[in-house]
Design an enzyme around this catalytic site. Sequence first.
Site, PDB file in Angstrom:
ATOM      1  N   ARG A 162      18.209  28.904  81.479  1.00 41.89           N
ATOM      2  CA  ARG A 162      17.217  28.375  80.518  1.00 41.89           C
ATOM      3  C   ARG A 162      16.702  27.001  80.950  1.00 41.89           C
ATOM      4  NH1 ARG A 162      18.368  32.911  79.358  1.00 41.89           N
ATOM      5  NH2 ARG A 162      19.052  33.702  77.318  1.00 41.89           N
ATOM      6  N   SER A 236      16.598  31.861  69.901  1.00 42.29           N
ATOM      7  CA  SER A 236      17.864  31.108  69.971  1.00 42.29           C
ATOM      8  C   SER A 236      17.577  29.616  69.919  1.00 42.29           C
ATOM      9  CB  SER A 236      18.597  31.411  71.277  1.00 42.29           C
ATOM     10  OG  SER A 236      18.787  32.784  71.399  1.00 42.29           O
ATOM     11  N   GLU A 331      18.092  24.589  72.802  1.00 45.69           N
ATOM     12  CA  GLU A 331      17.233  25.268  73.787  1.00 45.69           C
ATOM     13  C   GLU A 331      15.755  25.024  73.452  1.00 45.69           C
ATOM     14  OE1 GLU A 331      18.220  29.400  74.758  1.00 45.69           O
ATOM     15  OE2 GLU A 331      16.098  29.888  74.552  1.00 45.69           O
TER      16      GLU A 331
HETATM   17  P1  FAD Z   1       5.526  27.535  74.051  1.00 45.65           P
HETATM   18  O1  FAD Z   1       6.509  27.573  72.961  1.00 45.65           O
HETATM   19  O2  FAD Z   1       4.093  27.450  73.697  1.00 45.65           O
HETATM   20  O3  FAD Z   1       5.881  26.325  75.028  1.00 45.65           O
HETATM   21  C1  FAD Z   1       7.208  26.087  75.435  1.00 45.65           C
HETATM   22  C2  FAD Z   1       7.217  24.892  76.398  1.00 45.65           C
HETATM   23  O4  FAD Z   1       6.521  25.233  77.590  1.00 45.65           O
HETATM   24  C3  FAD Z   1       6.482  23.665  75.835  1.00 45.65           C
HETATM   25  O5  FAD Z   1       7.129  22.518  76.309  1.00 45.65           O
HETATM   26  C4  FAD Z   1       5.086  23.771  76.438  1.00 45.65           C
HETATM   27  O6  FAD Z   1       4.425  22.523  76.572  1.00 45.65           O
HETATM   28  C5  FAD Z   1       5.388  24.373  77.804  1.00 45.65           C
HETATM   29  N1  FAD Z   1       4.313  25.219  78.321  1.00 45.65           N
HETATM   30  C6  FAD Z   1       3.844  26.367  77.760  1.00 45.65           C
HETATM   31  N2  FAD Z   1       2.894  26.913  78.554  1.00 45.65           N
HETATM   32  C7  FAD Z   1       2.751  26.096  79.615  1.00 45.65           C
HETATM   33  C8  FAD Z   1       1.906  26.099  80.769  1.00 45.65           C
HETATM   34  N3  FAD Z   1       0.994  27.072  80.997  1.00 45.65           N
HETATM   35  N4  FAD Z   1       2.026  25.095  81.683  1.00 45.65           N
HETATM   36  C9  FAD Z   1       2.924  24.098  81.469  1.00 45.65           C
HETATM   37  N5  FAD Z   1       3.731  24.011  80.397  1.00 45.65           N
HETATM   38  C10 FAD Z   1       3.646  25.001  79.474  1.00 45.65           C
HETATM   39  N6  FAD Z   1      13.476  33.091  75.288  1.00 45.65           N
HETATM   40  C11 FAD Z   1      14.230  33.635  76.258  1.00 45.65           C
HETATM   41  O7  FAD Z   1      14.421  33.027  77.321  1.00 45.65           O
HETATM   42  N7  FAD Z   1      14.827  34.844  76.098  1.00 45.65           N
HETATM   43  C12 FAD Z   1      14.677  35.566  74.969  1.00 45.65           C
HETATM   44  O8  FAD Z   1      15.222  36.661  74.874  1.00 45.65           O
HETATM   45  C13 FAD Z   1      13.882  35.016  73.919  1.00 45.65           C
HETATM   46  N8  FAD Z   1      13.754  35.672  72.747  1.00 45.65           N
HETATM   47  C14 FAD Z   1      13.016  35.127  71.751  1.00 45.65           C
HETATM   48  C15 FAD Z   1      12.899  35.827  70.538  1.00 45.65           C
HETATM   49  C16 FAD Z   1      12.167  35.292  69.495  1.00 45.65           C
HETATM   50  C17 FAD Z   1      12.043  36.068  68.193  1.00 45.65           C
HETATM   51  C18 FAD Z   1      11.498  34.046  69.649  1.00 45.65           C
HETATM   52  C19 FAD Z   1      10.655  33.488  68.551  1.00 45.65           C
HETATM   53  C20 FAD Z   1      11.619  33.348  70.842  1.00 45.65           C
HETATM   54  C21 FAD Z   1      12.386  33.880  71.899  1.00 45.65           C
HETATM   55  N9  FAD Z   1      12.537  33.196  73.118  1.00 45.65           N
HETATM   56  C22 FAD Z   1      13.283  33.745  74.124  1.00 45.65           C
HETATM   57  C23 FAD Z   1      11.929  31.862  73.318  1.00 45.65           C
HETATM   58  C24 FAD Z   1      10.442  31.918  73.787  1.00 45.65           C
HETATM   59  O9  FAD Z   1       9.824  33.117  73.397  1.00 45.65           O
HETATM   60  C25 FAD Z   1      10.308  31.777  75.305  1.00 45.65           C
HETATM   61  O10 FAD Z   1      10.866  30.560  75.728  1.00 45.65           O
HETATM   62  C26 FAD Z   1       8.847  31.829  75.758  1.00 45.65           C
HETATM   63  O11 FAD Z   1       8.771  31.805  77.171  1.00 45.65           O
HETATM   64  C27 FAD Z   1       7.987  30.688  75.210  1.00 45.65           C
HETATM   65  O12 FAD Z   1       6.639  30.998  75.509  1.00 45.65           O
HETATM   66  P2  FAD Z   1       5.453  30.297  74.743  1.00 45.65           P
HETATM   67  O13 FAD Z   1       4.181  30.688  75.417  1.00 45.65           O
HETATM   68  O14 FAD Z   1       5.533  30.593  73.307  1.00 45.65           O
HETATM   69  O15 FAD Z   1       5.768  28.766  75.027  1.00 45.65           O
HETATM   70  P1  NAP Z   2      24.404  39.889  72.517  1.00 47.38           P
HETATM   71  O1  NAP Z   2      23.956  41.006  73.355  1.00 47.38           O
HETATM   72  O2  NAP Z   2      24.969  40.148  71.158  1.00 47.38           O
HETATM   73  O3  NAP Z   2      25.425  38.982  73.328  1.00 47.38           O
HETATM   74  C1  NAP Z   2      25.984  37.843  72.690  1.00 47.38           C
HETATM   75  C2  NAP Z   2      26.141  36.769  73.722  1.00 47.38           C
HETATM   76  O4  NAP Z   2      27.065  37.193  74.711  1.00 47.38           O
HETATM   77  C3  NAP Z   2      24.853  36.426  74.419  1.00 47.38           C
HETATM   78  O5  NAP Z   2      24.703  35.067  74.208  1.00 47.38           O
HETATM   79  C4  NAP Z   2      25.045  36.759  75.878  1.00 47.38           C
HETATM   80  O6  NAP Z   2      24.758  35.665  76.741  1.00 47.38           O
HETATM   81  C5  NAP Z   2      26.517  37.048  76.006  1.00 47.38           C
HETATM   82  N1  NAP Z   2      26.745  38.310  76.745  1.00 47.38           N
HETATM   83  C6  NAP Z   2      26.728  39.575  76.235  1.00 47.38           C
HETATM   84  N2  NAP Z   2      27.025  40.475  77.187  1.00 47.38           N
HETATM   85  C7  NAP Z   2      27.231  39.770  78.322  1.00 47.38           C
HETATM   86  C8  NAP Z   2      27.568  40.129  79.643  1.00 47.38           C
HETATM   87  N3  NAP Z   2      27.764  41.406  79.995  1.00 47.38           N
HETATM   88  N4  NAP Z   2      27.678  39.150  80.564  1.00 47.38           N
HETATM   89  C9  NAP Z   2      27.473  37.873  80.236  1.00 47.38           C
HETATM   90  N5  NAP Z   2      27.144  37.462  78.988  1.00 47.38           N
HETATM   91  C10 NAP Z   2      27.037  38.390  78.039  1.00 47.38           C
HETATM   92  O7  NAP Z   2      23.179  38.833  72.356  1.00 47.38           O
HETATM   93  P2  NAP Z   2      21.871  38.882  71.491  1.00 47.38           P
HETATM   94  O8  NAP Z   2      21.822  37.671  70.658  1.00 47.38           O
HETATM   95  O9  NAP Z   2      21.653  40.214  70.863  1.00 47.38           O
HETATM   96  O10 NAP Z   2      20.754  38.692  72.627  1.00 47.38           O
HETATM   97  C11 NAP Z   2      20.581  39.666  73.624  1.00 47.38           C
HETATM   98  C12 NAP Z   2      19.954  39.027  74.845  1.00 47.38           C
HETATM   99  O11 NAP Z   2      18.659  38.499  74.499  1.00 47.38           O
HETATM  100  C13 NAP Z   2      20.790  37.868  75.381  1.00 47.38           C
HETATM  101  O12 NAP Z   2      20.704  37.866  76.782  1.00 47.38           O
HETATM  102  C14 NAP Z   2      20.076  36.639  74.809  1.00 47.38           C
HETATM  103  O13 NAP Z   2      20.199  35.500  75.637  1.00 47.38           O
HETATM  104  C15 NAP Z   2      18.633  37.111  74.732  1.00 47.38           C
HETATM  105  N6  NAP Z   2      17.939  36.433  73.630  1.00 47.38           N
HETATM  106  C16 NAP Z   2      17.480  35.176  73.852  1.00 47.38           C
HETATM  107  C17 NAP Z   2      16.804  34.504  72.859  1.00 47.38           C
HETATM  108  C18 NAP Z   2      16.256  33.140  73.124  1.00 47.38           C
HETATM  109  O14 NAP Z   2      15.485  32.649  72.313  1.00 47.38           O
HETATM  110  N7  NAP Z   2      16.604  32.512  74.210  1.00 47.38           N
HETATM  111  C19 NAP Z   2      16.604  35.095  71.612  1.00 47.38           C
HETATM  112  C20 NAP Z   2      17.118  36.379  71.420  1.00 47.38           C
HETATM  113  C21 NAP Z   2      17.786  37.047  72.432  1.00 47.38           C
HETATM  114  P3  NAP Z   2      23.265  35.241  77.258  1.00 47.38           P
HETATM  115  O15 NAP Z   2      22.533  34.749  76.038  1.00 47.38           O
HETATM  116  O16 NAP Z   2      23.556  34.161  78.227  1.00 47.38           O
HETATM  117  O17 NAP Z   2      22.607  36.419  77.860  1.00 47.38           O
END
Ligand code: FAD
Ligand code: NAP
Length: 335
Positions: A162, A236, A331
């Site tokens: 991340r 998250s 995050e």
């Molecule tokens: P924004 O929120 O608009 O911006 C995020 C940051 O990036 C800001 O600092 C912004 O200035 C910068 N930025 C955006 N676009 C640019 C650009 N073109 N150039 C330079 N800087 C820029 N994230 C995960 O990693 N894994 C997940 O599974 C995941 N699941 C999610 C589920 C839900 C329901 C929600 C709401 C969010 C989730 N996220 C997840 C977080 C998010 O969706 C991601 O981080 C996504 O990439 C953000 O994209 P955005 O366009 O909305 O960025």
């Molecule tokens: P999940 O599958 O219930 O797992 C719970 C946690 O355990 C997660 O944080 C995941 O880590 C870790 N995990 C599970 N299986 C694993 C494996 N085999 N090896 C290593 N780590 C493991 O999680 P969930 O909340 O439903 O989310 C599913 C996936 O979507 C995850 O990868 C999560 O990161 C991603 N997600 C991200 C966001 C976001 O906003 N960043 C939001 C929703 C979901 P990791 O998170 O490091 O993968």
Amino acid sequence: MPHPKNNSLRPYNTFGMDVQARKVIRIASIEDLKSVLQIHRPQEIRIIGGGSNILMTKNIDAVCLINQFSGKSIVRRDDEHVWVRFASGENWHEAVQWCVNQGFGGLENLSLIPGTCGAAPIQNIGAYGVELKDVFDSLEAFHLESQQIEIMHADDCHFAYRDSIFKQHAKGKYFILSITLRLSLHPNLNTSYGGIQSALDNQGILNPNIRDVAEVVIAIRKSKLPDPLIIGNAGSFFKNPVIPESLFQSLQKTHPHIPSFPAKDGVKIPAAWLIEQCGWKGFRDGDAGVHPHQALVLVNYHQASGMDIFALSEKIITSVQQAFNISLEREVNIW
Ligand code: FAD
Ligand code: NAP
């Protein structure tokens, strides 16, 4: 000076915070960017994609650029791979769906992540054992100060969990214009993570393809995560902490069922478990809360302010620190 009411950022952030920007400008070309920079300094600029990873805690005294760069193209292809370039304003999930429909593998585990393609490298988006870096070839970025376009490869971006240079020393310095991904024509599926394999088994799918995996990921996510169109959230809120082996061993003595996963520099503990153990899951104070199905997701039930959500995150960090001696890191980008 009070901000005029017509610059609300409410449509541009998934927490639904109704804060004002100094100015909101839609950007669809390099010419648009250059004309903004004729009037405003790079330091006065903020970039917004889908606003799905930002918590806005106050009015934003900056010019907010809404990314509307569009388009995609196949750059090249060999026997094994295809290289596809997506303009940065393209919706990420639609890009994933398009690749799945073409039979291009590698993105299926990253289905249904909100936001734009241009934001994907910022935190090296990841889910279900796959990260952007696994398919990343390069990006084009516009340097706001020099107004030059730079090509960056994975090594230049310093991708980590991340994280990337765009959250570190290059923060706020570039507008990412496009990303190029290297996708597989003979995909190796990754079904080992977070219930994907068991969902496939339950459906009797013995030889899954990328569409099967994408559909399972979409179904799991829909069942667990709140839809930001219904309840404001940014996914998250905290990262999963990686703790030293020694701390893990001592925690195991007091909490024998603590979940853990091996990580590069220690042991990864799911932050959701830590938060749940501290009693926060389903907590609600006014309109700020912790989602009842996923303790990692802080939610705005309607009228919470960004500061309400931030204050709740502070309380969670403090209680996890006291109970486990682990510092949770946010995050979500705090504005
Ligand atoms: P924004 O929120 O608009 O911006 C995020 C940051 O990036 C800001 O600092 C912004 O200035 C910068 N930025 C955006 N676009 C640019 C650009 N073109 N150039 C330079 N800087 C820029 N994230 C995960 O990693 N894994 C997940 O599974 C995941 N699941 C999610 C589920 C839900 C329901 C929600 C709401 C969010 C989730 N996220 C997840 C977080 C998010 O969706 C991601 O981080 C996504 O990439 C953000 O994209 P955005 O366009 O909305 O960025
Ligand atoms: P999940 O599958 O219930 O797992 C719970 C946690 O355990 C997660 O944080 C995941 O880590 C870790 N995990 C599970 N299986 C694993 C494996 N085999 N090896 C290593 N780590 C493991 O999680 P969930 O909340 O439903 O989310 C599913 C996936 O979507 C995850 O990868 C999560 O990161 C991603 N997600 C991200 C966001 C976001 O906003 N960043 C939001 C929703 C979901 P990791 O998170 O490091 O993968």
